[in-house]
Design a protein around this motif. Structure first.
Motif, short mmCIF file in Angstrom:
data_model
loop_
_atom_site.label_atom_id
_atom_site.label_comp_id
_atom_site.label_asym_id
_atom_site.label_seq_id
_atom_site.Cartn_x
_atom_site.Cartn_y
_atom_site.Cartn_z
N PHE A 1 0.83 -1.20 0.00
CA PHE A 1 0.00 0.00 0.00
C PHE A 1 0.86 1.25 0.00
CE2 PHE A 1 -2.89 -3.22 1.39
CZ PHE A 1 -4.13 -2.79 0.99
N VAL A 2 0.33 2.30 -0.61
CA VAL A 2 0.97 3.62 -0.60
C VAL A 2 -0.08 4.63 -0.14
CG1 VAL A 2 2.63 3.09 -2.42
CG2 VAL A 2 0.39 4.04 -3.03
N ASN A 3 0.38 5.84 0.21
CA ASN A 3 -0.59 6.87 0.60
C ASN A 3 -1.21 7.49 -0.65
OD1 ASN A 3 1.16 8.87 -0.38
ND2 ASN A 3 1.98 9.35 1.64
N ASN A 4 -2.08 8.47 -0.46
CA ASN A 4 -2.80 9.06 -1.60
C ASN A 4 -1.90 9.89 -2.52
OD1 ASN A 4 -2.44 11.25 0.06
ND2 ASN A 4 -4.58 11.85 0.12
N LYS A 5 -0.64 10.06 -2.16
CA LYS A 5 0.33 10.75 -3.01
C LYS A 5 1.28 9.75 -3.66
CE LYS A 5 -0.02 14.98 -0.39
NZ LYS A 5 0.57 15.86 0.57
N GLY A 6 1.00 8.46 -3.49
CA GLY A 6 1.85 7.43 -4.09
C GLY A 6 3.14 7.18 -3.35
N LYS A 7 3.23 7.64 -2.12
CA LYS A 7 4.45 7.48 -1.32
C LYS A 7 4.29 6.36 -0.31
CE LYS A 7 6.31 11.16 -3.15
NZ LYS A 7 7.30 11.04 -4.16
N LYS A 8 5.42 5.83 0.13
CA LYS A 8 5.44 4.79 1.15
C LYS A 8 4.69 5.27 2.40
CE LYS A 8 8.66 2.04 3.84
NZ LYS A 8 10.05 1.72 4.13
N LEU A 9 3.98 4.36 3.03
CA LEU A 9 3.22 4.70 4.23
C LEU A 9 4.14 4.98 5.41
CD1 LEU A 9 0.42 1.96 4.16
CD2 LEU A 9 0.28 4.30 3.31
N SER A 10 3.70 5.87 6.28
CA SER A 10 4.42 6.08 7.53
C SER A 10 4.24 4.83 8.39
CB SER A 10 3.88 7.31 8.26
OG SER A 10 2.56 7.03 8.75
N LYS A 11 5.02 4.71 9.43
CA LYS A 11 4.89 3.55 10.32
C LYS A 11 3.49 3.46 10.91
CE LYS A 11 9.70 2.93 11.58
NZ LYS A 11 10.69 2.79 12.64
N GLU A 12 2.93 4.63 11.26
CA GLU A 12 1.59 4.65 11.86
C GLU A 12 0.54 4.21 10.85
OE1 GLU A 12 3.64 7.50 11.93
OE2 GLU A 12 4.42 6.98 13.91
N GLU A 13 0.66 4.71 9.61
CA GLU A 13 -0.29 4.31 8.56
C GLU A 13 -0.17 2.82 8.26
OE1 GLU A 13 -0.60 8.35 5.85
OE2 GLU A 13 1.20 7.10 5.68
N ALA A 14 1.07 2.32 8.19
CA ALA A 14 1.29 0.90 7.91
C ALA A 14 0.68 0.03 9.01
CB ALA A 14 2.78 0.61 7.76
N LYS A 15 0.84 0.46 10.26
CA LYS A 15 0.25 -0.30 11.38
C LYS A 15 -1.27 -0.31 11.28
CE LYS A 15 3.77 -1.83 13.58
NZ LYS A 15 4.05 -3.26 13.51
N LYS A 16 -1.86 0.81 10.87
CA LYS A 16 -3.31 0.86 10.71
C LYS A 16 -3.77 -0.11 9.62
CE LYS A 16 -7.13 4.10 10.29
NZ LYS A 16 -7.56 5.49 10.12
N ILE A 17 -3.05 -0.13 8.50
CA ILE A 17 -3.38 -1.06 7.42
C ILE A 17 -3.22 -2.50 7.89
CG2 ILE A 17 -2.60 -1.92 5.16
CD1 ILE A 17 -4.28 0.57 4.92
N GLU A 18 -2.12 -2.78 8.61
CA GLU A 18 -1.92 -4.14 9.15
C GLU A 18 -3.10 -4.55 10.02
OE1 GLU A 18 1.93 -4.92 11.02
OE2 GLU A 18 2.84 -3.48 9.65
N GLY A 19 -3.59 -3.63 10.84
CA GLY A 19 -4.74 -3.93 11.70
C GLY A 19 -6.00 -4.21 10.90
N LEU A 20 -6.22 -3.39 9.86
CA LEU A 20 -7.40 -3.61 9.01
C LEU A 20 -7.32 -4.94 8.28
CD1 LEU A 20 -7.74 -0.02 7.51
CD2 LEU A 20 -9.34 -1.13 9.09
N ILE A 21 -6.14 -5.28 7.80
CA ILE A 21 -5.97 -6.56 7.09
C ILE A 21 -6.16 -7.71 8.07
CG2 ILE A 21 -4.30 -8.01 5.86
CD1 ILE A 21 -3.17 -5.34 4.70
N GLY A 22 -5.67 -7.54 9.28
CA GLY A 22 -5.88 -8.57 10.31
C GLY A 22 -7.35 -8.78 10.61
#
Length: 140
Positions: free
Chosen positions: A53-74
């Protein structure tokens, strides 16, 4: 001695290819990206899933954003378990937009209890890899 050199070279080559192919997330086609996402979810490798996943600007997610995505996927994985467990995903159709930088993949999720569900995902191309835009139709 010749054999050990050959096997050592082969091992280094295999490790290099493995690190190159899975280190940055994303795939070379939209369909492969969807399959890779579901495979990582099936294996409960939510960190690998979030790397796609990337953010809405096409950039790598921050650690906080990545953790949120990990939680949603879980959470999604837990929902799949309630439906008998995730078996596989099959691709029904892949539509790449004329600009070549966005796509929609239609797929069918197969559960271990024999049931299926049709759905779709939007992807974008970043650095020649197909990835998912975080929070765009995913968890929000």
């Amino acid at each position: 001695m010749k054999n050990s050199t050959f096997y050592l070279t082969l091992l280094v080559l295999v490790i290099s290819i493995s690190l190159t192919s899975c280190g940055k997330g994303g795939s070379d086609t939209p369909s492969k990206a969807v399959i890779a996402l579901f495979d990582s979810m099936k294996n409960k490798d939510f960190e690998k899933s979030a790397a796609m996943f990337v953010n809405n600007k096409g950039k790598k997610l921050s650690k906080e954003e990545a953790k949120k995505i990990e939680g949603l996927i879980g959470m999604m994985a837990k929902e799949y378990e309630k439906k008998g467990g995730f078996d596989k995903v099959t691709i029904d159709e892949e539509k790449i937009n004329k600009d070549g930088n966005s796509a929609k993949v239609y797929y069918t999720t197969h559960y271990k209890n024999g049931k299926t569900k049709k759905d779709n995902m939007n992807l974008i191309k970043v650095n020649d890899k197909w990835v998912f835009e975080a929070f765009h139709g995913f968890g929000n």
